[in-house]
Design an enzyme around this catalytic site. Structure first.
Site, short mmCIF file in Angstrom:
data_model
loop_
_atom_site.label_atom_id
_atom_site.label_comp_id
_atom_site.label_asym_id
_atom_site.label_seq_id
_atom_site.Cartn_x
_atom_site.Cartn_y
_atom_site.Cartn_z
N TYR A 1 -12.64 7.35 -13.90
CA TYR A 1 -12.48 6.26 -12.91
C TYR A 1 -13.13 4.98 -13.43
O TYR A 1 -12.49 3.93 -13.53
CB TYR A 1 -13.11 6.64 -11.57
CG TYR A 1 -13.36 5.42 -10.70
CD1 TYR A 1 -14.63 4.88 -10.59
CD2 TYR A 1 -12.31 4.78 -10.07
CE1 TYR A 1 -14.86 3.74 -9.85
CE2 TYR A 1 -12.52 3.63 -9.33
CZ TYR A 1 -13.81 3.12 -9.22
OH TYR A 1 -14.03 1.97 -8.49
N SER B 1 -15.80 -2.49 -10.60
CA SER B 1 -16.83 -1.63 -10.03
C SER B 1 -18.08 -1.59 -10.90
O SER B 1 -18.00 -1.61 -12.12
CB SER B 1 -16.28 -0.20 -9.88
OG SER B 1 -17.31 0.71 -9.56
N ASP C 1 0.87 -1.18 0.00
CA ASP C 1 0.00 0.00 0.00
C ASP C 1 0.91 1.23 0.00
O ASP C 1 1.97 1.23 0.61
CB ASP C 1 -0.91 0.01 1.26
CG ASP C 1 -2.18 0.84 1.06
OD1 ASP C 1 -3.28 0.30 1.23
OD2 ASP C 1 -2.04 2.03 0.70
N LYS D 1 -11.48 1.27 -14.83
CA LYS D 1 -11.83 -0.08 -14.38
C LYS D 1 -12.23 -0.95 -15.59
O LYS D 1 -11.87 -2.12 -15.69
CB LYS D 1 -12.97 -0.03 -13.37
CG LYS D 1 -12.55 0.52 -12.02
CD LYS D 1 -11.53 -0.37 -11.33
CE LYS D 1 -11.19 0.09 -9.93
NZ LYS D 1 -10.22 -0.82 -9.27
#
Ligand code: WQD
Length: 342
Positions: free
Chosen positions: A153, A129, A35, A157
């Site tokens: 965004y 998503s 991360d 995806k």
């Protein structure tokens, strides 16, 4: 997968990543986290260890685009499978910074694929998503419904899914499961882990719990003139612990087949903003003042999953209802008014 399985979790300190780490640790997996803490904090992983009774095997603070650092992670650990959460995910921000979103989300995914290929790792669960469906013509949505992403965004995806599908066609033995989440909300029932957005929350549930906690005077309801039962936006809210369990189920089904498979993760239940407010007030006994404002640019009227495919394929369904989502989100807010710093 036989024996102790080591799962690399990218974005493991994030909202869904951290809850998934708890789920994996609770079920005997070893977990390695990478991360960059750009939208998360090490405090989340301290809570993960506290809940699970043991920490991840290792935590590496790296940027996935740092190819040498990422390769070193695969050198240091015998990775059996990867769950890839790490991404930028704010729709509004993606409209302002499209190149950054494609660089981080698509570039990060191809960098991960290169590192996996170079180290003989061929199992991947990908965080996709529902936003790829865009302004869907119908609800509920199945995996066969067309993608029509309406912001960078969501497009990032969708592009990742296309890249993964193409690479699966060209590389033998690669198994990829892409999970299209609808709206993850709630928190771990312990109250130790939850959603800690940076700054004022974009998403409705953390903003709503902020109103309940007195951080904000009222909830702005973004439009009541949508073609929905009460005019406000309808979404398929899914408990973050159901999402975490869905990822463990995915790990257990990666070896069913090679190639790319896609599943919606949702409850199949649509809830409007005003219905969510009423459910929260009923569940938590806290009044939520609100005002109706104009629509938020980029919002769509309704996004609801048809969860039938994953139920048929894995005999898996969500188990937590809207009351639990509200109760668990509120418990986390009450116990952690300053996020993970307390
Ligand atoms: C839900 C509803 C708003 C805030 C986002 C991302 C999506 C996915 C899930 C990652 C809508 C309304 C919201 C507020 C409001 N994330 N709302 N007042 O936009 O459906 O999806 O999270 O994969 O990519 O876009 O979630 O919680 O922002 O909005 O009225 O202060 O609540 O209009 O109808 P969204 P959201």
């Amino acid at each position: 997968m036989p024996g102790r399985t080591t799962v690399l979790v990218t974005g493991g300190a994030g909202f869904i990543g951290s809850h998934t780490c708890v789920e994996l640790l609770d079920h005997g997996y070893d977990v390695v986290v990478v991360d960059d803490y750009s939208n998360s904090s090490p405090g989340a992983l301290e809570r993960v260890a506290k809940i699970a009774g043991r920490p991840p095997t290792a935590v590496h603070e790296i940027d996935l685009l740092d190819r040498r650092a990422l390769s070193r992670v695969f050198d240091q650990h015998d990775i059996d499978a990867v769950i890839h959460f790490a991404a930028r995910k704010a729709v509004g921000e993606s409209v302002e910074l499209p190149a950054e979103y494609y660089d981080t989300n698509v570039g990060g995914t191809t960098a991960l694929l290169r590192a996996m290929h170079g180290h003989g790792v061929h199992r991947l669960v990908f965080s996709s998503s529902c936003s790829i469906y865009g302004d869907a013509a119908k609800v509920p949505l199945t995996e066969a419904d067309p993608a029509s992403p309406t912001n960078p965004y969501a497009t990032s995806k969708w592009l990742c899914e296309q890249v993964l599908a193409d690479i699966c066609r060209r590389l033998d033995g690669l198994s990829v499961l892409a999970l299209r989440y609808f709206n993850p909300v709630g928190a771990h029932p312990s109250g130790l882990l939850g959603e800690v957005p940076r700054g004022a929350p974009n998403n409705v549930m953390p903003y709503l719990t902020g109103v309940a906690a007195g951080r904000f005077p009222r909830l702005r309801v973004f439009g009541d003139d949508y073609p929905t039962p009460d005019g406000t936006g309808v979404r398929d809210y899914i408990h973050v612990m159901d999402v975490a369990e869905g990822h463990r189920a995915a790990l257990e089904h990666l070896d069913d087949a090679t190639g790319m498979r896609v599943f919606n993760l949702g409850t199949g239940q649509g809830t409007s903003v005003l219905q969510l407010v009423a459910a929260f007030e009923r569940a938590c006994g806290v009044p939520i003042p609100y005002e109706i404002t104009g629509r938020r640019p980029g919002d769509v009227p309704a996004l609801v999953a048809d969860p039938g495919a994953v139920a048929r394929a894995w005999n898996w369904t969500t188990t937590r209802d809207l009351t639990a989502m509200c109760e668990d989100a509120w418990r986390f807010q009450e116990l952690n008014p300053s996020g993970y710093s307390n």
